[in-house]
Design a protein around this motif. Structure first.
Motif, PDB file in Angstrom:
ATOM      1  N   THR A 267       0.978  -1.218   0.115  1.00  0.00           N
ATOM      2  CA  THR A 267      -0.059   0.092  -0.078  1.00  0.00           C
ATOM      3  C   THR A 267       0.779   1.181  -0.222  1.00  0.00           C
ATOM      4  OG1 THR A 267      -1.848  -1.204   1.432  1.00  0.00           O
ATOM      5  CG2 THR A 267      -1.881   1.152   1.327  1.00  0.00           C
ATOM      6  N   LEU A 268       1.874   1.329   0.947  1.00  0.00           N
ATOM      7  CA  LEU A 268       2.659   2.184   0.802  1.00  0.00           C
ATOM      8  C   LEU A 268       3.381   2.549  -0.561  1.00  0.00           C
ATOM      9  CD1 LEU A 268       4.886   4.469   1.843  1.00  0.00           C
ATOM     10  CD2 LEU A 268       6.322   2.513   2.540  1.00  0.00           C
ATOM     11  N   CYS A 269       3.839   1.402  -1.244  1.00  0.00           N
ATOM     12  CA  CYS A 269       4.508   1.752  -2.473  1.00  0.00           C
ATOM     13  C   CYS A 269       3.515   2.008  -3.506  1.00  0.00           C
ATOM     14  CB  CYS A 269       5.271   0.556  -2.862  1.00  0.00           C
ATOM     15  SG  CYS A 269       6.740   0.170  -1.813  1.00  0.00           S
ATOM     16  N   TRP A 270       2.554   1.260  -3.694  1.00  0.00           N
ATOM     17  CA  TRP A 270       1.601   1.525  -4.718  1.00  0.00           C
ATOM     18  C   TRP A 270       0.942   3.373  -4.458  1.00  0.00           C
ATOM     19  CZ3 TRP A 270       0.769   0.110  -9.426  1.00  0.00           C
ATOM     20  CH2 TRP A 270      -0.343   0.362 -10.082  1.00  0.00           C
ATOM     21  N   GLY A 271       0.435   3.414  -3.318  1.00  0.00           N
ATOM     22  CA  GLY A 271      -0.085   4.895  -3.019  1.00  0.00           C
ATOM     23  C   GLY A 271       0.767   5.903  -3.121  1.00  0.00           C
ATOM     24  N   SER A 272       2.055   5.801  -2.915  1.00  0.00           N
ATOM     25  CA  SER A 272       3.211   7.000  -3.233  1.00  0.00           C
ATOM     26  C   SER A 272       3.474   7.175  -4.915  1.00  0.00           C
ATOM     27  CB  SER A 272       4.240   6.690  -2.575  1.00  0.00           C
ATOM     28  OG  SER A 272       4.792   5.624  -2.823  1.00  0.00           O
ATOM     29  N   TYR A 273       3.474   6.100  -5.411  1.00  0.00           N
ATOM     30  CA  TYR A 273       3.663   5.731  -6.839  1.00  0.00           C
ATOM     31  C   TYR A 273       2.434   6.502  -7.436  1.00  0.00           C
ATOM     32  CZ  TYR A 273       4.032   3.905 -11.486  1.00  0.00           C
ATOM     33  OH  TYR A 273       4.021   3.714 -12.881  1.00  0.00           O
ATOM     34  N   MET A 274       1.383   6.195  -7.133  1.00  0.00           N
ATOM     35  CA  MET A 274       0.108   6.779  -7.943  1.00  0.00           C
ATOM     36  C   MET A 274      -0.042   8.235  -7.406  1.00  0.00           C
ATOM     37  SD  MET A 274      -1.055   4.394  -9.881  1.00  0.00           S
ATOM     38  CE  MET A 274      -2.551   5.049 -10.237  1.00  0.00           C
ATOM     39  N   ALA A 275       0.503   8.670  -6.217  1.00  0.00           N
ATOM     40  CA  ALA A 275       0.071   9.912  -6.036  1.00  0.00           C
ATOM     41  C   ALA A 275       0.787  10.915  -6.872  1.00  0.00           C
ATOM     42  CB  ALA A 275       0.517  10.183  -4.709  1.00  0.00           C
ATOM     43  N   VAL A 276       1.699  10.634  -7.798  1.00  0.00           N
ATOM     44  CA  VAL A 276       2.599  11.460  -8.511  1.00  0.00           C
ATOM     45  C   VAL A 276       1.782  11.776  -9.729  1.00  0.00           C
ATOM     46  CG1 VAL A 276       4.614  11.961  -9.605  1.00  0.00           C
ATOM     47  CG2 VAL A 276       4.821  10.846  -7.431  1.00  0.00           C
TER      48      VAL A 276
ATOM     49  N   ASN B 230       1.775   5.033 -18.442  1.00  0.00           N
ATOM     50  CA  ASN B 230       1.030   4.407 -19.512  1.00  0.00           C
ATOM     51  C   ASN B 230       1.088   2.880 -19.578  1.00  0.00           C
ATOM     52  OD1 ASN B 230       0.040   7.190 -20.303  1.00  0.00           O
ATOM     53  ND2 ASN B 230       2.245   7.276 -21.588  1.00  0.00           N
ATOM     54  N   ALA B 231       2.268   2.256 -19.033  1.00  0.00           N
ATOM     55  CA  ALA B 231       2.629   1.129 -19.027  1.00  0.00           C
ATOM     56  C   ALA B 231       2.121   0.340 -17.523  1.00  0.00           C
ATOM     57  CB  ALA B 231       3.988   0.572 -19.061  1.00  0.00           C
ATOM     58  N   VAL B 232       2.391   1.000 -16.388  1.00  0.00           N
ATOM     59  CA  VAL B 232       2.042   0.503 -15.261  1.00  0.00           C
ATOM     60  C   VAL B 232       1.534   1.600 -14.496  1.00  0.00           C
ATOM     61  CG1 VAL B 232       2.827  -0.275 -13.011  1.00  0.00           C
ATOM     62  CG2 VAL B 232       4.085  -0.789 -15.077  1.00  0.00           C
ATOM     63  N   PRO B 233      -0.008   1.601 -14.097  1.00  0.00           N
ATOM     64  CA  PRO B 233      -0.877   0.603 -14.386  1.00  0.00           C
ATOM     65  C   PRO B 233      -1.396   0.414 -15.711  1.00  0.00           C
ATOM     66  CG  PRO B 233      -2.279   2.445 -13.311  1.00  0.00           C
ATOM     67  CD  PRO B 233      -0.803   2.940 -13.636  1.00  0.00           C
ATOM     68  N   GLY B 234      -1.214   1.498 -16.453  1.00  0.00           N
ATOM     69  CA  GLY B 234      -1.758   1.252 -17.990  1.00  0.00           C
ATOM     70  C   GLY B 234      -3.208   1.116 -18.050  1.00  0.00           C
ATOM     71  N   ARG B 235      -4.012   0.235 -18.795  1.00  0.00           N
ATOM     72  CA  ARG B 235      -5.299   0.069 -18.679  1.00  0.00           C
ATOM     73  C   ARG B 235      -5.934  -0.744 -17.678  1.00  0.00           C
ATOM     74  NH1 ARG B 235      -6.609  -0.890 -25.246  1.00  0.00           N
ATOM     75  NH2 ARG B 235      -5.815   1.014 -26.061  1.00  0.00           N
ATOM     76  N   LEU B 236      -4.890  -1.511 -16.872  1.00  0.00           N
ATOM     77  CA  LEU B 236      -5.175  -2.088 -15.768  1.00  0.00           C
ATOM     78  C   LEU B 236      -5.608  -1.168 -14.615  1.00  0.00           C
ATOM     79  CD1 LEU B 236      -2.542  -4.901 -15.523  1.00  0.00           C
ATOM     80  CD2 LEU B 236      -4.854  -5.077 -16.669  1.00  0.00           C
TER      81      LEU B 236
END
Length: 777
Positions: free
Chosen positions: A278-287, A535-541
C-alpha cells in the motif's frame, strides 16, 4: 465517560433547530463547542502516571451487550485526535461552508460520525464496537455524498459504503467467532484467553475476517480504491475523515488486537506485506494525480500503508514508530487537506496543471504548506515531526530480526528496500504538491477566480496543526512519556520505554533518509521524462474498472434473476415461498434428526374432538371445490370456528375467544373486499399447474404436521410453561397466565402489535378521506 460519547449524538438532535438561526450565527459555532468540551475532558488524563480506566453501563445484559468502555493510552491518543482535529475542522468549516448550504444536514452527519468514532476507540465490548463501526460507515456515506446533486459525490459515497460495509460484515464474523470461543464479549478478557483463540482451528479464518475489516476501513491495497473517490466530499470532511479519523479506525483495530494476533507468523506476513504494498503503490500513484485532493488521497493511502506495515513488523521499535506517526500524520495531513481547500476556495480550482506561483498571492497559506509538505516528505529538519517517525520506520525495518523462515524471512529481507522505494515517491509527491501549487509560473488567466489570501478564520485551523508539527519536532519528549509512551505500551501489551532523538549518528536509518532525499530530488526534477511509465503501469489495468464491472454485473444479473420470478403473479410468489419453506425445513430436519414421533404423552381423543376435526377437514376440502368466492370464504370460516371450539374443549378460553374474534373480523373483511371486486371468469389452469399446486399443498401440510408432532415429541429444552405458572402471579400480579404473558412478560411485543394496528387504522382512515376528497373534486 458515557456522556462524552453520547454528547455528539445528543447535540445532533438539536442541530436542525439551531440551523434555523444560521443566517444570524453560523451553525458551526455551536458544533465546534462539542469536540472542544470532549477534548478538554480527556486531555486531563495526559500525564506520566496515567492508568487505564474502565467504566461499564448496562445496555442488554442478557445478550452480553453492555457499554463497556476502556480508556488506555491507545484509545486516549485516538480520542484526542478525534476531538482535537474535530474542533479544528468544525471551526474551519464555518468559513469554508456558506450559510446557504444545508448546514443542518452537514453538522448532524458530522456529529454522528464523531460520536461513532469515539464509541469505536472506547468500546471494550465487541458488539458495541461493531455497532459504532457501522455507524461510521453510514455517517461517512452521508458526509461524502453531502453534495448529492453531483454524480461524483453519489458515486464516491456508494463506493465507500459498499467496500467498508463488506469489511464491516467480515469484522462482525471474526468478532462473533472470538466471542464464542472465549465465552466473553470483552476485548480485554479475550486478551487474557488468547491461547484459546490462537490454538483454535478457526484462527486462520478469524485472522482473515478481522484483517478484512481493518484493511477495507483503512484503505489498504487492494481496497484503497474508495478513498480517492471520497474526495468528492467537502474539504472539511476530507480533512477529518480521511486524514485523522475514519481511515485510522482500521489502524486502531489492528493495534487493539495486536498483543494477541501478532504472535502468529501469518499476521506478520499479511499485515506487513499489505502495508508495504500500500505504501509503495499509493506513493507511486500520487505523482500521477492532477487534482490536489487526489494527490492527498493517494498520499494518505501510502501513509496508512506505512503505519500498517510497522504494526505488522510487531517489534517494540516498529509499534512505537507507528503510534508516533499516527499523531504526526494527523498534524501535517490534516493541515494539507485544509490548505487544498483554501486553494480551491480562493482560486476556484484544484487542478494542479492550472495552478502555480500562488506563493505571491497566498503567502501565509504557502508558508503553512511548505512546512506540512516537507514534514510529510520526511525531510531531515529538526523542526519537522514527520522526519522523526519516518526515520524510526527505517530503523524498525532495518533492525527487525524475527526468528522466521520461508516467505516471512524473504519479506523481512526485502522490507528495508521497499520502505526506501515507497519513501522516495513520498518525497516526490510532497514536492510535487507544494512546488506545483505555490511555485513556478502563475496561471492567473486560467483560474475561475482571482487568487487572494484566505480569511483569517480559515487559516487558524491549519496554522494550529502546522504549529503542532513544529512543536513536536522541536520538543518531542514534551509529548513522549506523558502521552505517546502510554499509547505504544497499550498497543504492544507491555511497557515500552523509548526516547526520541533527532541525531543518532550515521545510522543505517539516517543513510536511508539521505538516499530518499537524493533520489527523490532527482525523480521530482525529472518527472516529465519518466511520467510516461504510467501508460505501462498501471496502464489500462485498474482496480476501479474491476469494481465498476463487478457492481454493474451484480446489478444486471440481479435484475435478470429478480425479473424471472417477480412477474406480478401472486400465485407464483406464494408457490415459491411455500416451496422454499418446505425444502429448507424438511432438509434441515432430516439432516439434524428432527423427525421424532412420540405419542406416549398425549391425552385421550374424544368423540367431540373427532367430529369437529372431520368437519374442519370437510370444510377445508370444500374451499377447494367451491365455485363461488363468497361461499369459499364462508366455508373457510368453518375451519377457523372449528379451531376455536377445539380450544374450548382443551380448556383454553382465552385462545378460543381470540380465535373467534380474529376469525369473525377476517371473514367480515374478506366478504367486504370480495363483494366489491368485479366478477371474474374462472381461470383455466393447466394440468401441470394444478398438479404442482396439489404437491405443494400436500407437502406444506405434511411439513406443518411433522413440525407440530416433532416439536411435541422431541423436547430439546425444558418447557417454559412451568416458569410462567410459577411466576405469573409472583412477578406479574395476575391469576390469568395468558393475560400476564401478553401484557407483562411480552409487554413490548404486545405494545408494538398494538402500534402496528394503530398505524394501519390511521392509514385506512387517511385513504378513506382521500377517496372522499377525490369524489368531491
Amino acid at each position: 465517560m458515557l456522556l462524552a460519547v453520547l454528547l455528539p449524538f445528543i447535540i445532533a438532535i438539536f442541530i436542525p433547530f439551531l440551523s434555523k438561526w444560521k443566517h444570524k450565527l453560523h451553525t458551526g459555532f455551536f458544533v465546534t463547542a462539542v469536540p472542544v468540551v470532549i477534548f478538554i475532558y480527556f486531555a486531563r488524563f495526559i500525564g506520566p502516571g496515567f492508568e487505564p480506566v474502565e467504566r461499564e453501563y448496562s445496555w442488554i445484559p442478557s445478550l452480553d451487550m453492555n457499554f463497556l468502555f476502556y480508556l488506555d493510552g491507545l484509545s486516549l491518543l485516538f480520542i484526542l485526535l478525534i476531538s482535537g482535529i474535530g474542533s479544528l475542522v468544525a471551526f474551519y468549516s464555518i468559513y469554508y461552508l456558506h450559510k446557504s448550504e444545508q448546514l443542518g444536514h452537514f453538522y448532524v452527519y458530522f456529529l454522528l460520525f464523531m460520536g461513532s468514532m469515539l464509541g469505536i476507540v472506547l468500546s471494550d465490548n465487541v458488539y458495541v464496537l461493531y455497532t459504532f463501526w457501522e455507524f461510521t460507515s453510514l455517517s461517512s456515506f452521508l458526509l461524502i455524498g453531502f453534495w448529492n446533486h453531483r454524480e461524483g459525490s453519489r458515486y464516491g459515497a456508494l463506493k465507500s459504503m459498499l467496500i467498508t460495509v463488506f469489511g464491516g460484515l467480515s469484522l462482525l464474523g471474526g468478532l462473533v467467532f472470538m466471542s464464542g470461543i472465549t465465552g466473553t464479549a470483552s476485548i480485554q478478557e479475550m486478551m487474557s484467553q488468547q491461547e484459546l483463540i490462537l490454538n483454535h482451528d478457526f484462527f486462520p479464518l478469524i485472522l482473515t475476517l478481522i484483517l478484512l475489516g481493518a484493511f477495507t476501513k483503512s484503505a489498504q491495497f487492494p481496497f484503497h480504491i474508495w478513498l480517492p473517490d471520497a474526495m468528492e466530499a467537502p474539504t472539511p470532511v476530507s480533512a477529518y475523515l480521511h486524514s485523522a479519523t475514519m481511515v485510522k479506525a482500521g489502524i486502531f483495530l489492528v493495534a487493539r488486537f495486536l498483543p494477541m494476533l501478532s504472535v502468529s507468523e501469518w499476521f506478520f506476513i499479511i499485515v506487513s506485506a499489505v502495508g508495504i504494498a500500500t505504501l509503495c503503490w499509493g506513493s507511486y500513484m500520487a505523482v500521477r494525480q492532477t487534482d490536489l485532493k487526489g494527490i492527498l488521497a493517494f498520499s494518505t493511502i501510502s501513509q496508512l500503508g506505512m503505519i500498517m506495515a510497522m504494526l505488522g513488523f510487531g517489534t517494540k521499535a516498529a509499534i512505537f514508530a507507528a503510534v508516533f506517526h499516527i499523531l504526526n500524520h494527523a498534524t501535517f495531513k490534516g493541515s494539507l487537506f485544509m490548505i487544498a481547500g483554501i486553494v480551491d476556495h480562493e482560486t476556484g480550482s484544484r487542478d494542479i496543471r492550472k495552478l502555480g506561483g500562488l506563493m505571491t498571492f497566498l503567502p501565509i497559506t504557502a508558508t503553512l504548506a511548505v512546512i506540512a509538505s516537507f514534514s510529510m516528505a520526511g525531510v531531515p529538519f529538526p523542526f519537522l515531526n514527520g522526519f522523526y517517525s519516518k526515520e524510526m520506520f527505517f530503523d524498525a525495518a532495518v533492525t527487525m530480526d524475527l526468528s522466521v523462515t520461508g516467505i516471512a524471512a524473504t519479506l523481512q529481507t526485502l522490507f528495508p528496500y521497499l520502505a526506501v522505494l515507497g519513501s522516495i515517491f513520498t518525497f516526490v509527491y510532497s514536492m510535487y504538491f507544494f512546488f506545483g501549487t505555490f511555485r513556478g509560473k502563475a496561471n492567473i488567466d486560467e483560474l475561475p477566480k482571482k487568487p487572494h489570501e484566505a480569511p483569517v478564520g480559515m487559516l487558524v485551523s491549519p496554522a494550529i496543526l502546522v504549529l503542532g508539527v513544529i512543536i513536536i519536532g522541536l520538543f518531542p519528549d514534551l509529548i513522549n512519556k506523558p502521552f505517546i509512551e502510554h499509547a505504544a505500551s497499550a498497543a504492544y501489551g507491555s511497557e515500552n520505554v523509548k526516547d526520541i532523538y533527532y541525531w543518532h549518528g550515521l545510522s543505517p536509518a539516517f543513510i536511508m533518509s539521505i538516499t530518499v532525499l537524493v533520489f527523490g530530488t532527482i525523480l521530482y526534477l525529472s518527472i516529465p521524462k519518466w511520467a510516461s511509465i504510467y501508460n505501462a503501469v498501471p496502464g489500462r489495468l485498474s482496480l476501479n474498472t474491476f469494481y465498476d464491472g463487478l457492481v454493474e454485473r451484480t446489478e444486471r444479473y440481479s435484475t435478470i434473476i429478480t425479473n424471472s420470478y417477480m412477474n406480478g403473479s401472486l400465485g407464483r410468489y406464494v408457490r415459491l415461498i411455500l416451496v422454499a419453506i418446505v425444502v429448507v425445513t424438511f432438509g434441515t430436519m432430516a439432516l439434524t434428526g428432527g423427525f421424532t414421533l412420540d405419542f406416549g404423552n398425549l391425552s385421550e381423543v374424544t368423540l367431540h374432538e373427532v367430529l369437529i376435526a372431520v368437519v374442519m377437514v370437510i370444510a377445508a376440502i370444500g374451499t377447494i371445490i367451491a365455485k363461488n368466492r363468497i361461499a369459499a370464504i364462508l366455508i373457510l370460516g368453518v375451519v377457523g370456528y372449528g379451531l376455536a371450539m377445539l380450544f374450548v374443549l382443551y380448556r383454553a378460553p382465552d385462545l378460543a375467544l381470540t380465535q373467534l374474534i380474529v376469525e369473525t373480523v377476517t371473514v367480515a373483511l374478506f366478504l367486504l373486499v370480495f363483494y366489491h371486486l368485479p366478477n371474474l371468469e374462472p381461470h383455466n389452469e393447466s394440468s401441470l399447474t394444478k398438479t404442482m399446486n396439489l404437491i405443494i399443498s400436500v407437502g406444506f401440510g405434511l411439513l406443518m404436521t411433522m413440525v407440530a408432532i416433532s416439536a411435541h415429541s422431541h423436547k430439546m429444552f425444558d418447557s417454559m410453561s412451568s416458569y410462567f405458572v410459577d411466576n405469573s402471579y409472583k412477578l406479574g400480579g395476575g391469576d390469568n397466565i395468558v393475560n400476564v404473558i401478553l401484557v407483562d412478560f411480552r409487554g413490548l411485543d404486545t405494545l408494538f402489535e398494538i402500534a402496528v394496528l394503530g398505524i394501519a387504522a390511521m392509514a385506512i382512515f387517511a385513504l378513506i378521506r382521500l377517496r372522499g376528497k377525490n369524489k368531491e373534486e
